[in-house]
Write a protein that holds these residues in place. Structure first.
Motif, PDB file in Angstrom:
ATOM      1  N   PHE A   1       0.839  -1.196   0.000  1.00 50.89           N
ATOM      2  CA  PHE A   1       0.000   0.000   0.000  1.00 50.89           C
ATOM      3  C   PHE A   1       0.875   1.247   0.000  1.00 50.89           C
ATOM      4  O   PHE A   1       1.911   1.285   0.663  1.00 50.89           O
ATOM      5  N   MET A   2       0.442   2.247  -0.744  1.00 50.66           N
ATOM      6  CA  MET A   2       1.115   3.542  -0.752  1.00 50.66           C
ATOM      7  C   MET A   2       0.053   4.635  -0.797  1.00 50.66           C
ATOM      8  O   MET A   2      -0.902   4.544  -1.572  1.00 50.66           O
ATOM      9  N   GLU A   3       0.191   5.636   0.054  1.00 50.49           N
ATOM     10  CA  GLU A   3      -0.761   6.732   0.039  1.00 50.49           C
ATOM     11  C   GLU A   3      -0.631   7.537  -1.247  1.00 50.49           C
ATOM     12  O   GLU A   3       0.480   7.762  -1.740  1.00 50.49           O
ATOM     13  N   LEU A   4      -1.756   7.956  -1.772  1.00 47.68           N
ATOM     14  CA  LEU A   4      -1.793   8.756  -2.993  1.00 47.68           C
ATOM     15  C   LEU A   4      -1.783  10.247  -2.654  1.00 47.68           C
ATOM     16  O   LEU A   4      -2.256  10.655  -1.588  1.00 47.68           O
ATOM     17  N   PRO A   5      -1.267  11.064  -3.576  1.00 51.07           N
ATOM     18  CA  PRO A   5      -1.437  12.514  -3.410  1.00 51.07           C
ATOM     19  C   PRO A   5      -2.930  12.846  -3.470  1.00 51.07           C
ATOM     20  O   PRO A   5      -3.743  12.035  -3.910  1.00 51.07           O
ATOM     21  N   THR A   6      -3.297  14.044  -3.062  1.00 49.74           N
ATOM     22  CA  THR A   6      -4.684  14.475  -3.219  1.00 49.74           C
ATOM     23  C   THR A   6      -5.016  14.535  -4.710  1.00 49.74           C
ATOM     24  O   THR A   6      -4.117  14.746  -5.538  1.00 49.74           O
ATOM     25  N   PRO A   7      -6.290  14.328  -5.092  1.00 55.29           N
ATOM     26  CA  PRO A   7      -6.653  14.241  -6.513  1.00 55.29           C
ATOM     27  C   PRO A   7      -6.219  15.439  -7.347  1.00 55.29           C
ATOM     28  O   PRO A   7      -5.860  15.281  -8.521  1.00 55.29           O
ATOM     29  N   ASP A   8      -6.217  16.632  -6.755  1.00 55.28           N
ATOM     30  CA  ASP A   8      -5.854  17.830  -7.512  1.00 55.28           C
ATOM     31  C   ASP A   8      -4.386  17.854  -7.914  1.00 55.28           C
ATOM     32  O   ASP A   8      -3.985  18.639  -8.776  1.00 55.28           O
ATOM     33  N   LYS A   9      -3.578  16.982  -7.280  1.00 54.97           N
ATOM     34  CA  LYS A   9      -2.147  16.936  -7.583  1.00 54.97           C
ATOM     35  C   LYS A   9      -1.781  15.797  -8.533  1.00 54.97           C
ATOM     36  O   LYS A   9      -0.605  15.571  -8.814  1.00 54.97           O
ATOM     37  N   ILE A  10      -2.778  15.068  -9.012  1.00 58.71           N
ATOM     38  CA  ILE A  10      -2.530  13.969  -9.951  1.00 58.71           C
ATOM     39  C   ILE A  10      -2.959  14.388 -11.353  1.00 58.71           C
ATOM     40  O   ILE A  10      -4.134  14.641 -11.612  1.00 58.71           O
ATOM     41  N   SER A  11      -1.990  14.471 -12.247  1.00 61.43           N
ATOM     42  CA  SER A  11      -2.298  14.820 -13.641  1.00 61.43           C
ATOM     43  C   SER A  11      -2.242  13.603 -14.552  1.00 61.43           C
ATOM     44  O   SER A  11      -2.819  13.594 -15.633  1.00 61.43           O
ATOM     45  N   ASN A  12      -1.512  12.571 -14.099  1.00 62.86           N
ATOM     46  CA  ASN A  12      -1.351  11.368 -14.910  1.00 62.86           C
ATOM     47  C   ASN A  12      -1.442  10.140 -13.996  1.00 62.86           C
ATOM     48  O   ASN A  12      -0.620   9.970 -13.098  1.00 62.86           O
ATOM     49  N   TYR A  13      -2.413   9.305 -14.241  1.00 62.61           N
ATOM     50  CA  TYR A  13      -2.636   8.130 -13.396  1.00 62.61           C
ATOM     51  C   TYR A  13      -1.817   6.917 -13.842  1.00 62.61           C
ATOM     52  O   TYR A  13      -1.806   5.890 -13.161  1.00 62.61           O
ATOM     53  N   THR A  14      -1.118   7.033 -14.964  1.00 65.99           N
ATOM     54  CA  THR A  14      -0.423   5.874 -15.530  1.00 65.99           C
ATOM     55  C   THR A  14       0.596   5.280 -14.566  1.00 65.99           C
ATOM     56  O   THR A  14       0.699   4.048 -14.433  1.00 65.99           O
ATOM     57  N   GLN A  15       1.357   6.144 -13.854  1.00 65.36           N
ATOM     58  CA  GLN A  15       2.429   5.627 -12.985  1.00 65.36           C
ATOM     59  C   GLN A  15       1.894   4.774 -11.838  1.00 65.36           C
ATOM     60  O   GLN A  15       2.619   3.954 -11.271  1.00 65.36           O
ATOM     61  N   TYR A  16       0.613   4.947 -11.520  1.00 69.05           N
ATOM     62  CA  TYR A  16       0.043   4.222 -10.386  1.00 69.05           C
ATOM     63  C   TYR A  16      -0.475   2.836 -10.750  1.00 69.05           C
ATOM     64  O   TYR A  16      -1.042   2.140  -9.909  1.00 69.05           O
ATOM     65  N   GLN A  17      -0.244   2.422 -11.993  1.00 74.67           N
ATOM     66  CA  GLN A  17      -0.626   1.078 -12.413  1.00 74.67           C
ATOM     67  C   GLN A  17       0.415   0.037 -12.013  1.00 74.67           C
ATOM     68  O   GLN A  17       0.104  -1.132 -11.851  1.00 74.67           O
ATOM     69  N   GLU A  18       1.668   0.472 -11.862  1.00 68.99           N
ATOM     70  CA  GLU A  18       2.757  -0.420 -11.470  1.00 68.99           C
ATOM     71  C   GLU A  18       3.524   0.213 -10.311  1.00 68.99           C
ATOM     72  O   GLU A  18       3.596   1.439 -10.208  1.00 68.99           O
ATOM     73  N   PRO A  19       4.135  -0.601  -9.449  1.00 67.52           N
ATOM     74  CA  PRO A  19       4.774  -0.058  -8.247  1.00 67.52           C
ATOM     75  C   PRO A  19       6.195   0.467  -8.439  1.00 67.52           C
ATOM     76  O   PRO A  19       6.858   0.817  -7.466  1.00 67.52           O
ATOM     77  N   ASP A  20       6.663   0.559  -9.690  1.00 70.01           N
ATOM     78  CA  ASP A  20       8.063   0.962  -9.921  1.00 70.01           C
ATOM     79  C   ASP A  20       8.365   2.340  -9.320  1.00 70.01           C
ATOM     80  O   ASP A  20       9.471   2.568  -8.821  1.00 70.01           O
ATOM     81  N   TYR A  21       7.417   3.266  -9.378  1.00 66.85           N
ATOM     82  CA  TYR A  21       7.667   4.619  -8.877  1.00 66.85           C
ATOM     83  C   TYR A  21       7.967   4.620  -7.379  1.00 66.85           C
ATOM     84  O   TYR A  21       8.631   5.529  -6.856  1.00 66.85           O
ATOM     85  N   ILE A  22       7.502   3.604  -6.671  1.00 65.29           N
ATOM     86  CA  ILE A  22       7.691   3.537  -5.218  1.00 65.29           C
ATOM     87  C   ILE A  22       9.162   3.347  -4.880  1.00 65.29           C
ATOM     88  O   ILE A  22       9.661   3.868  -3.878  1.00 65.29           O
ATOM     89  N   LEU A  23       9.884   2.614  -5.731  1.00 66.51           N
ATOM     90  CA  LEU A  23      11.297   2.353  -5.457  1.00 66.51           C
ATOM     91  C   LEU A  23      12.091   3.653  -5.377  1.00 66.51           C
ATOM     92  O   LEU A  23      12.988   3.795  -4.546  1.00 66.51           O
ATOM     93  N   ASN A  24      11.779   4.605  -6.234  1.00 65.49           N
ATOM     94  CA  ASN A  24      12.456   5.900  -6.179  1.00 65.49           C
ATOM     95  C   ASN A  24      12.103   6.644  -4.903  1.00 65.49           C
ATOM     96  O   ASN A  24      12.945   7.320  -4.301  1.00 65.49           O
ATOM     97  N   MET A  25      10.862   6.511  -4.455  1.00 66.77           N
ATOM     98  CA  MET A  25      10.420   7.185  -3.245  1.00 66.77           C
ATOM     99  C   MET A  25      11.045   6.565  -1.991  1.00 66.77           C
ATOM    100  O   MET A  25      11.218   7.244  -0.983  1.00 66.77           O
ATOM    101  N   LEU A  26      11.366   5.287  -2.055  1.00 70.89           N
ATOM    102  CA  LEU A  26      11.973   4.637  -0.900  1.00 70.89           C
ATOM    103  C   LEU A  26      13.362   5.188  -0.595  1.00 70.89           C
ATOM    104  O   LEU A  26      13.846   5.097   0.533  1.00 70.89           O
ATOM    105  N   ASN A  27      14.025   5.711  -1.660  1.00 67.60           N
ATOM    106  CA  ASN A  27      15.326   6.325  -1.482  1.00 67.60           C
ATOM    107  C   ASN A  27      16.315   5.431  -0.744  1.00 67.60           C
ATOM    108  O   ASN A  27      16.944   5.807   0.229  1.00 67.60           O
TER     109      ASN A  27
END
Length: 330
Positions: free
Chosen positions: A297-323
């Protein structure tokens, strides 16, 4: 908990807190409890003795639960998405490759560490047998003493957070002469008694009533769940300190929910509703990105801050956030 917005509302995983988690079948309530009430605190306390879990699993085996935890760990540590079925080579037409196999082998030290902090109990229980099990485990962590006025408990480690997960309470086995509701009520009563005496933190998972998906309720802009939606018994609602609901709008055929484009995210979207919170704010709903294959599970930004939902289909973006630096198995 790995969910900072939610943690800021309910104060995270704390001593002496009874949490009730409800949802309809297949919406991810077990995955949510495993991620936020087991895996994340375990990782936080990997090198100390201040966290312990007894997970009473009435649906899945001990092996299944450990593999689900391993799936999260492999993703975070090695950056590879390996599902439960893939780790066991149970996915149709798939056999775990050498790279994945080496990652599993390298989990041995981590598994040895968490085995000392978590116990899975995967046999049938009644209210009385569950109380006996909990009493026995608590005797290992402290001492029950009799005073002139009451029975008290002295823990060996006053800083220990002892989480007791019951997944799920509707599967407890009623003893002769009791119906399911009476058994559930007795289980909840025992958990309250031990919470007050021993400062344990029960996490009870409960099915929601089938009629929760009232489309008219959604059309009126109201919450998907209410405190009246617990199935089989409402005593758990009265007894708990915190009540959460995991909601899957896509499953209900809803295209937009709280400003989120549900249709774009499909099964990757959930919300967590805070229906009860004795210690703070309630009637709050947090948007979540859910990857069921790795119980993440990962918390999403508020809807007004999401312009593209594509990245949320796969968890790859989370790895960058884990730092974090990913390990590469030899």
């Amino acid at each position: 908990m790995g969910l900072p917005k939610l943690e800021g509302i309910i104060d995270g995983v704390t001593q002496g807190t009874y949490t009730l988690i409800i949802s309809s079948s297949g919406s991810g309530k077990s995955s949510f409890s495993l991620y936020s009430y087991v895996y994340r605190p375990l990782m936080e306390h990997l090198d100390d003795d201040n966290f312990k879990v007894l997970y009473v699993s009435l649906e899945m085996s001990e092996l299944s639960m450990f593999i689900k935890l391993m799936s999260i760990y492999i993703f975070e540590t090695y950056g590879k998405k390996l599902s439960y079925k893939e780790i066991l080579s149970k996915k149709r037409g798939y056999v775990l490759d050498e790279e994945g196999y080496q990652m599993v082998l390298k989990c041995e030290d981590w598994l040895n560490k968490i085995e000392s902090k978590i116990e899975f109990y995967d046999k049938n229980v009644s209210a009385d047998s569950l109380y006996a099990i909990l009493y026995n485990r608590l005797e290992q962590c402290g001492e029950f003493v009799e005073t002139e006025t009451r029975k008290a408990y002295i823990p060996k480690n006053p800083d220990l957070i002892y989480v007791i997960v019951l997944d799920h309470i509707g599967l407890v086995r009623p003893k002769a002469g009791r119906i399911l509701k009476q058994e559930i009520d007795l289980v909840s009563s025992y958990l309250v008694t031990l919470r007050e005496m021993c400062n344990i933190s029960p996490v009870v998972i409960q099915q929601a009533n089938r009629d929760h998906g009232n489309i008219e309720r959604f059309k009126a802009g109201k919450s998907a769940f209410t405190m009246n939606d617990s199935k089989d018994s409402g005593n758990t609602v009265n007894d708990c300190n915190i009540m959460l609901a995991i909601f899957d709008p896509f499953k209900e055929g809803i295209r937009n929910h709280r400003g989120y484009n549900v249709e774009e995210m499909a099964g990757r979207f959930r919300t967590c509703q805070v229906l009860k919170n004795r210690f703070g704010e309630c009637d709050v709903e947090v948007g979540l990105n859910f990857f069921g294959e790795i119980n993440y599970f990962m918390e999403l930004p508020t809807p007004d801050k999401i312009s593209n939902y594509t990245q949320y289909q796969e968890p790859d973006y989370i790895l960058n956030m884990l730092n974090q630096k990913l390990e590469i198995p030899v």
